[in-house]
Design an enzyme around this catalytic site. Sequence first.
Site, PDB file in Angstrom:
ATOM      1  N   ASP A 278      -2.192   6.369   6.321  1.00  0.00           N
ATOM      2  CA  ASP A 278      -3.225   5.500   5.767  1.00  0.00           C
ATOM      3  C   ASP A 278      -3.532   4.476   6.851  1.00  0.00           C
ATOM      4  OD1 ASP A 278      -4.752   3.583   4.541  1.00  0.00           O
ATOM      5  OD2 ASP A 278      -3.324   3.109   2.951  1.00  0.00           O
TER       6      ASP A 278
ATOM      7  N   LYS B 106     -12.634  -2.380   6.660  1.00  0.00           N
ATOM      8  CA  LYS B 106     -11.990  -3.300   7.605  1.00  0.00           C
ATOM      9  C   LYS B 106     -12.644  -3.131   8.985  1.00  0.00           C
ATOM     10  CE  LYS B 106      -8.539  -3.227   4.403  1.00  0.00           C
ATOM     11  NZ  LYS B 106      -8.348  -4.269   3.406  1.00  0.00           N
TER      12      LYS B 106
ATOM     13  N   TRP C 253       0.835  -1.218   0.000  1.00  0.00           N
ATOM     14  CA  TRP C 253       0.000   0.000   0.000  1.00  0.00           C
ATOM     15  C   TRP C 253       0.856   1.248   0.000  1.00  0.00           C
ATOM     16  CZ3 TRP C 253      -3.936  -2.192  -1.735  1.00  0.00           C
ATOM     17  CH2 TRP C 253      -4.308  -3.457  -1.276  1.00  0.00           C
TER      18      TRP C 253
END
Lengths: 361, 361
Positions: free
Chosen positions: A173, A197, A104
């Site tokens: 993030d 999530k 990511w």
Amino acid sequence: MAEKRIFNFNAGPAALPLPVLEEIQSSFLNFNGSGMSITEISHRSPWFDQVINDAVERTKRLLNLDDRFHVLFVQGGASLQFAMAPMNFLTDGRSADFVNTGTWSTKAINEAKILNKEYSVAASSEDRNFCYIPKDISFNPDAAYVHITSNNTIKGTQWHTFPDTNGVPIMADMSSDFMSRPLDMDKFGMIYAGAQKNIGPSGVCMVIIRKDMLDMATDEIPSMLRYSTYAAKNSMYNTPPCFGIYTIQLVLKWLEETVGGLEKMEAHNQAKGKLLYDLIDNSDFYRATADKDSRSLMNVTFRLPTEELEKLFVEKAAEKGLGGLKGHRSVGGCRASIYNAATMEAVQALVEFMESFAKEN
Amino acid sequence: MAEKRIFNFNAGPAALPLPVLEEIQSSFLNFNGSGMSITEISHRSPWFDQVINDAVERTKRLLNLDDRFHVLFVQGGASLQFAMAPMNFLTDGRSADFVNTGTWSTKAINEAKILNKEYSVAASSEDRNFCYIPKDISFNPDAAYVHITSNNTIKGTQWHTFPDTNGVPIMADMSSDFMSRPLDMDKFGMIYAGAQKNIGPSGVCMVIIRKDMLDMATDEIPSMLRYSTYAAKNSMYNTPPCFGIYTIQLVLKWLEETVGGLEKMEAHNQAKGKLLYDLIDNSDFYRATADKDSRSLMNVTFRLPTEELEKLFVEKAAEKGLGGLKGHRSVGGCRASIYNAATMEAVQALVEFMESFAKEN
């Protein structure tokens, strides 16, 4: 065909709290006495104002946010944030520092590159396949921000303390560990988190942004890509993702009123993680993939002696109603994602299965 | 507090077919035998593959799309498309022609302007407050595309035939009349539609794009803003808005299997529109705001003799279980949005109310 609900260890979209799902279901044809579904009400109605304002207020209380912070709801997931952040902040030659802890972070860096922005990679754990979080990093004191990925779902790593950046705002993030623990918000200029999530369904990304970051942002980019557009209109410049925001509101209510806040959520997450990691550490059969001091409490990644056994493990677990245990396709192995909504009961069922599978194989 | 469901005339988010809502509700805790909610399943699972592929296939069948067309699901609504389209196609000095028929076209033009792109406004109906659709327009034969808004929700206008552009592909924002009628797809290079009027909840925008448009697009922009990213990954480069796509799939199934296709949907929409416009045309009390040949079958906009009566009309209607009849805040007046999911029963109830209100006032 599962006749009842399984224990869901998916990495995302992931398990949501059952009371939240039940509330959505029970009021799905008539939301709050409106005579309409939550999917049918106007975002300009008092019904929806109540939903979005409550979600914002609960976020502020859960994270102890002061008046410097705006709470925004944006579409496009973290992947759009990878581009929006440099577009907003890296103008006039300003540069960002990135810490690369895997997939990511790498994608975030790549979008800054596509945009021809100035940036540096201040640290990376690529030398050991991203199995740890870098320490003792020296940052550029003139950077506009320092970008980190607080938890890596694929490699199973997590920042347990956040770095000292000498006052440069951290942009994190937090897609995969947002609202899983309390935060010292003084360090952060911006946090973003795809909801799927810990806090809701896919299709909505929460952004928490400090006023001085907003002031730094350019206005010379498209309206929907400017943070200021969302801040000025309470995230309703255009029609927001109403169902996603509603689900988030219910999850935040569950976090505040049922769980009892982020300290309690963190303790619960630590207890779940300890159960799993203790089993793995005391086993010759299972092997954790991340360094001990960098292990994620959200995504427990581990290997078995062979790939054949890993395949069998995932299959047999599914037969017992334990789903989503396959590692990410880019790394293989096994992964148990135990976000906020994963219950202790689910983790105990997994531990029992892992013990008996190790004995039998 | 409405104990039962109301007749919902919201402009968007808007009414959805009741059988679709009931199906979502009944399987909300256990989707298709997965043991998980649709909000909890992985987008990389066979369960979700089935959902998104079925939505794409139904779209292709309903609109008779040949293999030149890609069907994509993008976040950010039509408002993000206003920026994405010029970013993708208006490179190397290429220009677009816009037809300005009100608020949404104006916003689309404004994003091209923010991006410093080349464009022309080929026609506009601003001279009469956007109450009609321009005719006999001459377009630039070298334009990359001609942009139109097929239906204007605020002014209550709609394109009933699409213009001859001498082979320049039309790009249409069909957010408010997508899937309300059959289309001759030979004219269109791209169609986009925020879902929250005719096909689903807010938070997902459908894009239908022809291969020659994709070929024209630049790759030098952020990944999430490139149409090619979505086309290459079946809209799953990152986690898509799963719940929204699922709802769209069910609405398209309803359109195909219950309604019987877009010819039948169009006939039903024409019958509903006729009921309302006939009442308005035969009345001294109500006055339609759009020119007869430009009237929308989706959003019926009308005025009453005074603003006080309009306010009373909206209030009394709500008391009778007829909701969402207030005109857009920018224009005032009244508006009945009668998208695909508005039933004949709902329109008849509205007509009866309008007749009795006119008599009493």
